[in-house]
Scaffold this active site. Sequence first.
Site, PDB file in Angstrom:
ATOM      1  N   THR A 138      -4.010 -12.372  11.281  1.00 57.15           N
ATOM      2  CA  THR A 138      -4.430 -13.626  10.656  1.00 57.15           C
ATOM      3  C   THR A 138      -4.018 -14.812  11.531  1.00 57.15           C
ATOM      4  OG1 THR A 138      -4.121 -12.561   8.525  1.00 57.15           O
ATOM      5  CG2 THR A 138      -4.359 -14.952   8.495  1.00 57.15           C
TER       6      THR A 138
ATOM      7  N   LYS B 102      -9.679  -2.183   1.794  1.00 59.99           N
ATOM      8  CA  LYS B 102      -9.346  -1.012   2.600  1.00 59.99           C
ATOM      9  C   LYS B 102     -10.173   0.208   2.180  1.00 59.99           C
ATOM     10  CE  LYS B 102      -6.227  -3.391   4.665  1.00 59.99           C
ATOM     11  NZ  LYS B 102      -6.449  -3.837   6.033  1.00 59.99           N
TER      12      LYS B 102
ATOM     13  N   TYR C  97       2.036 -16.942  18.970  1.00 64.73           N
ATOM     14  CA  TYR C  97       1.280 -17.917  18.162  1.00 64.73           C
ATOM     15  C   TYR C  97       0.262 -18.694  19.013  1.00 64.73           C
ATOM     16  CZ  TYR C  97       4.919 -16.356  15.093  1.00 64.73           C
ATOM     17  OH  TYR C  97       5.752 -15.555  14.377  1.00 64.73           O
ATOM     18  N   GLY C  98       0.298 -20.033  18.968  1.00 69.18           N
ATOM     19  CA  GLY C  98      -0.719 -20.830  19.672  1.00 69.18           C
ATOM     20  C   GLY C  98      -0.732 -20.585  21.170  1.00 69.18           C
TER      21      GLY C  98
ATOM     22  N   TYR D  71      -1.664  -3.501  -6.726  1.00 69.32           N
ATOM     23  CA  TYR D  71      -1.450  -4.151  -5.426  1.00 69.32           C
ATOM     24  C   TYR D  71      -2.741  -4.211  -4.600  1.00 69.32           C
ATOM     25  CZ  TYR D  71      -0.420  -5.073  -0.666  1.00 69.32           C
ATOM     26  OH  TYR D  71      -0.471  -5.632   0.578  1.00 69.32           O
ATOM     27  N   GLY D  72      -2.937  -5.312  -3.898  1.00 71.93           N
ATOM     28  CA  GLY D  72      -4.134  -5.600  -3.097  1.00 71.93           C
ATOM     29  C   GLY D  72      -4.812  -4.405  -2.457  1.00 71.93           C
ATOM     30  N   GLY D  73      -4.161  -3.848  -1.435  1.00 69.30           N
ATOM     31  CA  GLY D  73      -4.808  -2.783  -0.665  1.00 69.30           C
ATOM     32  C   GLY D  73      -5.096  -1.539  -1.481  1.00 69.30           C
TER      33      GLY D  73
ATOM     34  N   CYS E 164       0.937  -7.531  11.759  1.00 69.22           N
ATOM     35  CA  CYS E 164       1.288  -7.743  13.177  1.00 69.22           C
ATOM     36  C   CYS E 164       0.608  -8.994  13.727  1.00 69.22           C
ATOM     37  CB  CYS E 164       0.894  -6.544  14.025  1.00 69.22           C
ATOM     38  SG  CYS E 164       1.965  -5.126  13.760  1.00 69.22           S
TER      39      CYS E 164
ATOM     40  N   ARG F 250       0.840  -1.193   0.000  1.00 66.60           N
ATOM     41  CA  ARG F 250       0.000   0.000   0.000  1.00 66.60           C
ATOM     42  C   ARG F 250       0.879   1.248   0.000  1.00 66.60           C
ATOM     43  NH1 ARG F 250      -1.781   0.884   4.348  1.00 66.60           N
ATOM     44  NH2 ARG F 250      -1.177  -0.941   5.560  1.00 66.60           N
TER      45      ARG F 250
ATOM     46  N   SER G  68       4.842 -10.264   0.471  1.00 67.00           N
ATOM     47  CA  SER G  68       4.180 -11.190  -0.453  1.00 67.00           C
ATOM     48  C   SER G  68       2.953 -11.787   0.246  1.00 67.00           C
ATOM     49  CB  SER G  68       5.144 -12.279  -0.904  1.00 67.00           C
ATOM     50  OG  SER G  68       5.709 -12.931   0.208  1.00 67.00           O
ATOM     51  N   ARG G  69       1.984 -12.197  -0.552  1.00 61.47           N
ATOM     52  CA  ARG G  69       0.667 -12.523   0.007  1.00 61.47           C
ATOM     53  C   ARG G  69       0.080 -13.807  -0.562  1.00 61.47           C
ATOM     54  NH1 ARG G  69      -1.812  -8.375   3.490  1.00 61.47           N
ATOM     55  NH2 ARG G  69      -0.243  -6.761   3.581  1.00 61.47           N
TER      56      ARG G  69
ATOM     57  N   ASP H 281      -9.310  -9.491   9.326  1.00 58.69           N
ATOM     58  CA  ASP H 281      -8.807  -8.149   9.011  1.00 58.69           C
ATOM     59  C   ASP H 281      -9.794  -7.016   9.292  1.00 58.69           C
ATOM     60  OD1 ASP H 281      -6.604  -6.583   8.008  1.00 58.69           O
ATOM     61  OD2 ASP H 281      -7.722  -6.254   6.164  1.00 58.69           O
TER      62      ASP H 281
ATOM     63  N   ASN I 155      -0.670 -17.748  22.510  1.00 57.94           N
ATOM     64  CA  ASN I 155      -1.434 -16.525  22.811  1.00 57.94           C
ATOM     65  C   ASN I 155      -2.819 -16.833  23.385  1.00 57.94           C
ATOM     66  OD1 ASN I 155       0.666 -14.917  21.978  1.00 57.94           O
ATOM     67  ND2 ASN I 155      -0.094 -14.674  19.885  1.00 57.94           N
TER      68      ASN I 155
ATOM     69  N   HIS J 286     -10.506  -2.058  11.755  1.00 56.13           N
ATOM     70  CA  HIS J 286      -9.423  -2.906  11.234  1.00 56.13           C
ATOM     71  C   HIS J 286      -9.173  -4.008  12.261  1.00 56.13           C
ATOM     72  CE1 HIS J 286      -5.003  -2.943   9.562  1.00 56.13           C
ATOM     73  NE2 HIS J 286      -5.764  -3.829   8.952  1.00 56.13           N
TER      74      HIS J 286
ATOM     75  N   SER K 106      -1.205  -3.507  10.310  1.00 55.62           N
ATOM     76  CA  SER K 106      -0.939  -4.464   9.233  1.00 55.62           C
ATOM     77  C   SER K 106       0.315  -5.281   9.547  1.00 55.62           C
ATOM     78  CB  SER K 106      -0.716  -3.697   7.931  1.00 55.62           C
ATOM     79  OG  SER K 106      -1.771  -2.782   7.741  1.00 55.62           O
TER      80      SER K 106
ATOM     81  N   ARG L 142       3.294  -3.803  17.855  1.00 57.28           N
ATOM     82  CA  ARG L 142       4.656  -4.304  18.062  1.00 57.28           C
ATOM     83  C   ARG L 142       5.385  -3.285  18.888  1.00 57.28           C
ATOM     84  NH1 ARG L 142       6.904  -7.908  14.168  1.00 57.28           N
ATOM     85  NH2 ARG L 142       5.192  -8.378  12.764  1.00 57.28           N
TER      86      ARG L 142
HETATM   87  C1  OXD Z   1      -3.103  -4.433   5.352  1.00 57.88           C
HETATM   88  C2  OXD Z   1      -3.788  -5.593   4.756  1.00 57.88           C
HETATM   89  O1  OXD Z   1      -2.168  -3.887   4.740  1.00 57.88           O
HETATM   90  O2  OXD Z   1      -4.658  -6.154   5.438  1.00 57.88           O
HETATM   91  O3  OXD Z   1      -3.501  -4.037   6.461  1.00 57.88           O
HETATM   92  O4  OXD Z   1      -3.498  -5.963   3.617  1.00 57.88           O
HETATM   93 MN    MN Z   2      -5.156  -5.098   7.262  1.00 52.34          MN
END
Ligand code: OXD
Ligand code: MN
Length: 586
Positions: free
Chosen positions: A251, A204, A488-489, A195-197, A248, A67, A363-364, A273, A491, A224, A246, A395
């Site tokens: 997912t 977004k 991870y698990g 790009y995605g976003g 952090c 983004r 990368s996604r 998300d 948490n 978000h 984003s 973070r």
């Molecule tokens: C972001 C996303 O950048 O979810 O927050 O792709």
């Molecule tokens: Mn996001």
Amino acid sequence: MSTPLESWVEESARLTKPAKIVWCDGSVAENDRLTDEMLRDGTFIELNQRTYPRCYLHRSNPNDVARTEGLTFICTREKETAGPTNNWMAPSEAKEKIRPLFDGAMKGRTMYVVPYIMGPVNSPYSKIGVEITDSAYVAASMRIMSRMGKAALDRLGGSDDFVPGLHSLGDLNPERRFIMHFPEEKLIWSVGSGYGGNALLGKKCFALRIASWMARDQGWMAEHMLILGLEDPSGKVTYMAAAFPSACGKTNLAMMVSALESQGYRVWTIGDDIAWMHVAEDGTLRAINPEAGFFGVAPGTNAKTNPNVMAALRHDTIFTNVGLTQSGEPWWEGMDPEPPAGLIDWNGRQWSAPNGAAAHPNSRYTVPASHSPSLSSRWEDPAGVPISALIFGGRRARLAPLVYEARDWQHGVFVGATMASETTAAATGAVGVSRRDPMAMLPFCGYNMADYFGHWLAMGPKLKNPPKVFHVNWFRRSADGKFLWPGYGENVRVLKWMLDRIEGRAGANDTPIGCVPTPNSLTLDGLSISRDTLAELLAVNSSDWSEEEQAVGQFFNKFDGRLPAPLRQEHASLGGRLSRSSVATK
Ligand code: OXD
Ligand code: MN
């Protein structure tokens, strides 16, 4: 007579002059056609169809991999409406600037008309968008990320109740790349990026920037946030929504395999998300996930960090800018300890370590939510799920303890509004720099953030039992730079403490920043963590927090007189508590 949608499509075609127009219906046959075309023109590279059936790799232009916040604008009549944290341009100026970039942009190309629903097909909370794009990759991705095609057209009928989004790849030159939002007319224009976003306009642009504006006007919230359900040993599920910036770990948290599964605690995924949350008639806060897929960050994802997504992306998945193994499989840093021999990097070159990363750090994978073994049976509940906890986090190598609980709703809004995090590769710019990212919405709030805080404050009293508000930090490090918490698990242990707090069972120490777990109130059996490490994880250091309190004051000053008074009060109360506690500990 044309419908409002037909008129807008005609008008867009007059401007962009495509060679042909395709109305997407979202069917398998159409997806197969698009896939074949993309394989022929090189947009898609076929992955190993035996081990990754119907999976493809897309390599974006190397200058177009994240983004671009600097090129993203909120275009409102008044600059003040967009506020000090957004780039602003007047709508007429923005249109004058961008229209020439769209003029003839689709010559010789296909225009795809992509109708989509954000949210479950039959939910009263769902909304319709239509994206016009000249990118088949965008059309195919939107089919995964939203309920795309016929279902949306059927729901829309002849109505004008949709958010139009015009997108063209343009010439992919960052000098001519703009992501423009016109919230006053609920319109999106995006040019120059695939790009995605920047390009999947449902995500977004609509579900956060335009939707946050609609939500403020209509009394709901577009956030978000991931949404998860924590199942306890009796089978009862408690729903929580969490906002992290984003890349952090939203997912991973939403899809976690719980380390306490043998004790009966499981995590179910609703979304990873975005959360749209409404006050229901019974006074609960109800959340839906407007999306239908996950557009997740690949590097670092593996069988330990997110086994559910690793299982999910073995078929019908689009990979973007990952590495490619000799056997035609996707690969990224962190997937296995050692890179396989003969890797091709995300630019299509033979990879060797000095070339840098094999997969781009941003990368996604784009994968349907329905693939996930952790998907909740209620993920498409039209009424949404009742939210009992809201979680903020970022973070932070220092400062913030593993978890703390806000005193009440107003304090919770202060905690969210003052959140900060180190930047990641999800946006262009320096990585690892600490910045304020209120509610993880800094890049996504479609209006003045001071008014957004005011909207949050106003939501609390509308709720019968407002959710408890927590702050987490999985990323605290020791003096020698090592992560203190395994993450991870594991948490789930923190989620369980929250559940115990909601149910009035767990102990906490009252500190100037909020309630921090007593060491014994966390369920730590099966985890080897020393008492000292635990103490370091939970420590609230008054002098560090006093510095933070000063920095928050500077951040608040950005908003001048527009900052809601209750946040100033919370800030002053924090200062008071900190100075009393430092006197007490002297
Ligand atoms: C972001 C996303 O950048 O979810 O927050 O792709
Ligand atoms: Mn996001």
